[in-house]
Design a protein around this motif. Sequence first.
Motif, PDB file in Angstrom:
ATOM      1  N   ALA A  24       2.872  21.837  -6.028  1.00 53.56           N
ATOM      2  CA  ALA A  24       2.460  23.218  -6.289  1.00 53.56           C
ATOM      3  C   ALA A  24       2.341  23.987  -4.977  1.00 53.56           C
ATOM      4  O   ALA A  24       2.790  25.133  -4.869  1.00 53.56           O
ATOM      5  CB  ALA A  24       1.144  23.244  -7.057  1.00 53.56           C
ATOM      6  N   ARG A  76       4.812  26.890  -3.974  1.00 50.66           N
ATOM      7  CA  ARG A  76       3.989  28.082  -4.227  1.00 50.66           C
ATOM      8  C   ARG A  76       3.845  28.322  -5.728  1.00 50.66           C
ATOM      9  O   ARG A  76       3.913  29.436  -6.216  1.00 50.66           O
ATOM     10  CB  ARG A  76       4.544  29.301  -3.514  1.00 50.66           C
ATOM     11  N   TRP A  77       3.692  27.215  -6.457  1.00 47.96           N
ATOM     12  CA  TRP A  77       3.445  27.243  -7.888  1.00 47.96           C
ATOM     13  C   TRP A  77       1.969  26.988  -8.131  1.00 47.96           C
ATOM     14  O   TRP A  77       1.190  26.953  -7.186  1.00 47.96           O
ATOM     15  CB  TRP A  77       4.281  26.188  -8.598  1.00 47.96           C
ATOM     16  N   GLU A  78       1.586  26.791  -9.377  1.00 52.01           N
ATOM     17  CA  GLU A  78       0.194  26.554  -9.743  1.00 52.01           C
ATOM     18  C   GLU A  78       0.095  25.264 -10.554  1.00 52.01           C
ATOM     19  O   GLU A  78       0.920  25.019 -11.432  1.00 52.01           O
ATOM     20  CB  GLU A  78      -0.327  27.698 -10.613  1.00 52.01           C
ATOM     21  N   ILE A 123       2.781  21.454 -13.247  1.00 48.95           N
ATOM     22  CA  ILE A 123       2.724  22.648 -12.413  1.00 48.95           C
ATOM     23  C   ILE A 123       3.717  23.651 -12.974  1.00 48.95           C
ATOM     24  O   ILE A 123       4.658  23.286 -13.675  1.00 48.95           O
ATOM     25  CB  ILE A 123       3.021  22.334 -10.931  1.00 48.95           C
ATOM     26  N   ARG A 124       3.487  24.909 -12.687  1.00 46.76           N
ATOM     27  CA  ARG A 124       4.378  25.959 -13.188  1.00 46.76           C
ATOM     28  C   ARG A 124       4.424  27.094 -12.181  1.00 46.76           C
ATOM     29  O   ARG A 124       3.483  27.285 -11.405  1.00 46.76           O
ATOM     30  CB  ARG A 124       3.893  26.465 -14.534  1.00 46.76           C
ATOM     31  N   PRO A 125       5.497  27.873 -12.219  1.00 47.19           N
ATOM     32  CA  PRO A 125       5.557  29.022 -11.315  1.00 47.19           C
ATOM     33  C   PRO A 125       4.564  30.080 -11.766  1.00 47.19           C
ATOM     34  O   PRO A 125       4.323  30.239 -12.970  1.00 47.19           O
ATOM     35  CB  PRO A 125       6.999  29.520 -11.450  1.00 47.19           C
ATOM     36  N   PRO A 126       3.968  30.784 -10.819  1.00 45.15           N
ATOM     37  CA  PRO A 126       3.038  31.848 -11.218  1.00 45.15           C
ATOM     38  C   PRO A 126       3.795  33.010 -11.857  1.00 45.15           C
ATOM     39  O   PRO A 126       4.920  33.312 -11.479  1.00 45.15           O
ATOM     40  CB  PRO A 126       2.401  32.276  -9.890  1.00 45.15           C
ATOM     41  N   THR A 127       3.191  33.613 -12.870  1.00 43.28           N
ATOM     42  CA  THR A 127       3.794  34.778 -13.510  1.00 43.28           C
ATOM     43  C   THR A 127       2.710  35.827 -13.712  1.00 43.28           C
ATOM     44  O   THR A 127       1.529  35.512 -13.798  1.00 43.28           O
ATOM     45  CB  THR A 127       4.412  34.436 -14.883  1.00 43.28           C
ATOM     46  N   ASP A 166       5.298  31.158 -18.850  1.00 42.65           N
ATOM     47  CA  ASP A 166       6.557  30.707 -18.278  1.00 42.65           C
ATOM     48  C   ASP A 166       6.826  29.321 -18.827  1.00 42.65           C
ATOM     49  O   ASP A 166       5.941  28.487 -18.847  1.00 42.65           O
ATOM     50  CB  ASP A 166       6.486  30.678 -16.758  1.00 42.65           C
ATOM     51  N   ARG A 203       8.962  27.102 -17.595  1.00 43.73           N
ATOM     52  CA  ARG A 203       9.381  26.124 -16.593  1.00 43.73           C
ATOM     53  C   ARG A 203       8.166  25.333 -16.118  1.00 43.73           C
ATOM     54  O   ARG A 203       7.190  25.890 -15.670  1.00 43.73           O
ATOM     55  CB  ARG A 203      10.034  26.818 -15.398  1.00 43.73           C
ATOM     56  N   ARG A 204       8.257  24.001 -16.211  1.00 49.08           N
ATOM     57  CA  ARG A 204       7.167  23.142 -15.783  1.00 49.08           C
ATOM     58  C   ARG A 204       7.726  21.883 -15.148  1.00 49.08           C
ATOM     59  O   ARG A 204       8.780  21.399 -15.527  1.00 49.08           O
ATOM     60  CB  ARG A 204       6.304  22.711 -16.966  1.00 49.08           C
TER      61      ARG A 204
END
Length: 84
Positions: free
Chosen positions: A23, A27-29, A67-71, A76, A78-79
Motif C-alpha cells: 500500500a 500509494r494505495w490504502e 489493498i486498493r487504490p484510493p478513490t 473501486d 481493483r484489489r
Amino acid sequence: MKPLSFQITVDCAEPHVLADWWADALRWEAELGDEAFIRRMVTEGRASDADTAIHRGGLVWRTGVAIRPPTSDGHDDRRVCCRC
C-alpha cells in the motif's frame, strides 16, 4: 467500454505487514477490518479468536487483507489480496 476488474492474491506469512508495504509502495490504502463483524463471527462460533489478530491497534482476520487504490467516492473494484 467498462474497465477491467482484477484481483491478485499473494500468499505470505504476515499478510498485514506485506499489505502495508505494498500500500505504501503503490500509494494505495489497506482495507480496514470490520471489527464488529469479526467479533460477531467469533461470538456466534463461526470463527475463533485464533482466526483473528491485532494489527495497528485494530482487530483483523489473521489470514488476509486487501489493498486498493484510493478513490474520491471510495469505490473501486481493483484489489490486491495478501493471504497466508
